[in-house]
Scaffold this motif. Sequence first.
Motif, short mmCIF file in Angstrom:
data_model
loop_
_atom_site.label_atom_id
_atom_site.label_comp_id
_atom_site.label_asym_id
_atom_site.label_seq_id
_atom_site.Cartn_x
_atom_site.Cartn_y
_atom_site.Cartn_z
N PHE A 119 -82.45 117.15 -46.01
CA PHE A 119 -81.51 116.84 -44.94
C PHE A 119 -81.52 118.07 -44.04
O PHE A 119 -81.31 119.19 -44.52
CB PHE A 119 -80.13 116.60 -45.57
CG PHE A 119 -78.97 116.54 -44.60
CD1 PHE A 119 -79.03 115.78 -43.44
CD2 PHE A 119 -77.81 117.24 -44.88
CE1 PHE A 119 -77.95 115.72 -42.57
CE2 PHE A 119 -76.72 117.18 -44.03
CZ PHE A 119 -76.79 116.42 -42.87
N TYR A 120 -81.81 117.88 -42.75
CA TYR A 120 -82.05 119.05 -41.91
C TYR A 120 -81.83 118.75 -40.43
O TYR A 120 -81.75 117.59 -40.01
CB TYR A 120 -83.48 119.56 -42.11
CG TYR A 120 -84.53 118.47 -41.95
CD1 TYR A 120 -85.02 118.10 -40.70
CD2 TYR A 120 -85.04 117.81 -43.07
CE1 TYR A 120 -85.96 117.10 -40.56
CE2 TYR A 120 -85.99 116.81 -42.95
CZ TYR A 120 -86.45 116.46 -41.69
OH TYR A 120 -87.39 115.47 -41.56
N TYR A 131 -73.35 109.53 -47.83
CA TYR A 131 -73.71 110.22 -46.60
C TYR A 131 -73.56 111.72 -46.87
O TYR A 131 -72.68 112.14 -47.62
CB TYR A 131 -72.78 109.82 -45.46
CG TYR A 131 -72.94 108.40 -44.99
CD1 TYR A 131 -74.03 108.02 -44.21
CD2 TYR A 131 -71.99 107.43 -45.32
CE1 TYR A 131 -74.18 106.71 -43.77
CE2 TYR A 131 -72.13 106.12 -44.88
CZ TYR A 131 -73.23 105.76 -44.12
OH TYR A 131 -73.37 104.47 -43.69
N LEU A 132 -74.42 112.51 -46.25
CA LEU A 132 -74.37 113.95 -46.44
C LEU A 132 -73.79 114.65 -45.22
O LEU A 132 -74.07 114.27 -44.08
CB LEU A 132 -75.77 114.51 -46.72
CG LEU A 132 -76.47 113.97 -47.97
CD1 LEU A 132 -77.80 114.70 -48.16
CD2 LEU A 132 -75.59 114.12 -49.20
N LEU A 133 -73.00 115.66 -45.47
CA LEU A 133 -72.44 116.51 -44.44
C LEU A 133 -72.92 117.94 -44.68
O LEU A 133 -73.10 118.34 -45.83
CB LEU A 133 -70.91 116.50 -44.47
CG LEU A 133 -70.20 115.15 -44.54
CD1 LEU A 133 -68.69 115.36 -44.72
CD2 LEU A 133 -70.47 114.32 -43.30
N PHE A 134 -73.12 118.68 -43.63
CA PHE A 134 -73.41 120.11 -43.78
C PHE A 134 -72.55 120.87 -42.79
O PHE A 134 -72.42 120.48 -41.63
CB PHE A 134 -74.88 120.42 -43.50
CG PHE A 134 -75.18 121.91 -43.57
CD1 PHE A 134 -75.45 122.52 -44.78
CD2 PHE A 134 -75.16 122.69 -42.42
CE1 PHE A 134 -75.71 123.88 -44.86
CE2 PHE A 134 -75.40 124.06 -42.48
CZ PHE A 134 -75.68 124.65 -43.70
N ALA A 135 -71.96 121.96 -43.26
CA ALA A 135 -71.14 122.79 -42.38
C ALA A 135 -71.22 124.24 -42.82
O ALA A 135 -71.58 124.54 -43.97
CB ALA A 135 -69.68 122.31 -42.38
N LYS A 136 -70.88 125.13 -41.90
CA LYS A 136 -70.90 126.56 -42.21
C LYS A 136 -69.87 127.27 -41.34
O LYS A 136 -69.43 126.74 -40.31
CB LYS A 136 -72.29 127.15 -41.97
CG LYS A 136 -72.74 127.06 -40.50
CD LYS A 136 -74.13 127.63 -40.34
CE LYS A 136 -74.58 127.59 -38.87
NZ LYS A 136 -75.93 128.19 -38.70
N TYR A 173 -73.98 115.63 -39.82
CA TYR A 173 -73.89 114.55 -40.81
C TYR A 173 -75.10 113.64 -40.72
O TYR A 173 -75.74 113.52 -39.68
CB TYR A 173 -72.60 113.75 -40.65
CG TYR A 173 -72.43 113.06 -39.32
CD1 TYR A 173 -72.98 111.80 -39.07
CD2 TYR A 173 -71.67 113.66 -38.31
CE1 TYR A 173 -72.80 111.17 -37.86
CE2 TYR A 173 -71.48 113.02 -37.09
CZ TYR A 173 -72.05 111.78 -36.87
OH TYR A 173 -71.88 111.15 -35.65
N SER A 174 -75.43 113.01 -41.82
CA SER A 174 -76.58 112.11 -41.86
C SER A 174 -76.18 110.71 -41.42
O SER A 174 -75.03 110.31 -41.57
CB SER A 174 -77.17 112.06 -43.28
OG SER A 174 -76.28 111.42 -44.17
N GLU A 212 -81.50 111.00 -39.09
CA GLU A 212 -81.18 111.45 -37.74
C GLU A 212 -79.88 112.23 -37.82
O GLU A 212 -78.88 111.74 -38.33
CB GLU A 212 -81.01 110.27 -36.80
CG GLU A 212 -80.59 110.68 -35.39
CD GLU A 212 -80.33 109.48 -34.50
OE1 GLU A 212 -79.86 109.68 -33.38
OE2 GLU A 212 -80.58 108.34 -34.95
N ILE A 213 -79.89 113.45 -37.34
CA ILE A 213 -78.72 114.31 -37.41
C ILE A 213 -77.96 114.24 -36.11
O ILE A 213 -78.54 114.31 -35.04
CB ILE A 213 -79.13 115.77 -37.70
CG1 ILE A 213 -80.11 115.82 -38.87
CG2 ILE A 213 -77.91 116.63 -37.97
CD1 ILE A 213 -79.59 115.20 -40.13
N THR A 214 -76.66 114.11 -36.20
CA THR A 214 -75.83 114.01 -35.00
C THR A 214 -74.76 115.08 -35.03
O THR A 214 -74.09 115.26 -36.03
CB THR A 214 -75.15 112.63 -34.92
OG1 THR A 214 -76.16 111.63 -34.97
CG2 THR A 214 -74.36 112.50 -33.62
#
Length: 208
Positions: free
Chosen positions: A37-38, A157-162, A180-181, A195-197
């Motif tokens: 996921f990127y 669904y995957l989320l990424f945050a920092k 998020y995916s 697709e990353i939004t």
Amino acid sequence: MDNSKAAVCLAIVYACIVQLIGAISLDSECNISKGCFYECTSSSDCAFLVSWIDSGDSVNYTLISAKVGRGNFWMAIGFSDDHTMGNDSVTGCKNENGVTTVFNAKNRIKGAPDILNNEGIELIDSSVVGTTFSCTFSRLKAAGITIDRFDLNQPWYLLFAKGDIRKSALGFHGPYNMFYSEVKFAPAFKPTPAEITTPVPTQPSEVT
């Protein structure tokens, strides 16, 4: 100086800069031997990369991203049933004063997340190279016993945050450090690139 010499000089300077800041490249094994996921503009220029390998009763995750600010820093992956923040299961890494640890958390719809105990997670490896933070940890697939940790045998669904860390608390990620995916992922299935939004800046999501 002719053009060929100038090009060589620029290449050397670029290589030195990449080594200094720790550039993030897309893993060549993504969607072959591991899930990924990127958010990347090219194979050698990624804002972040999350990869995972199914390991029986657990999943090994690697998170890589540029740090936020110059001080302490965190990054995390969230598991959501609707790809929006709120009531999500979160696992992440934080680097405080040069020491990396892992954490479980549960997102609220608004405000800071609830930090939970470390049941089911274990730090495997971590590094800070220039401005790039990398962290690998294992996470049990089974749902939590003493905490609300989602069952990874189900797709999410995957989320990424920092973000940065302020007074030992996770700082707000802001509208540009959360992704998020568009599709659900599960460790037992071969995924396809998502697709990353990026959320609309006028409607920022709350802290992971």
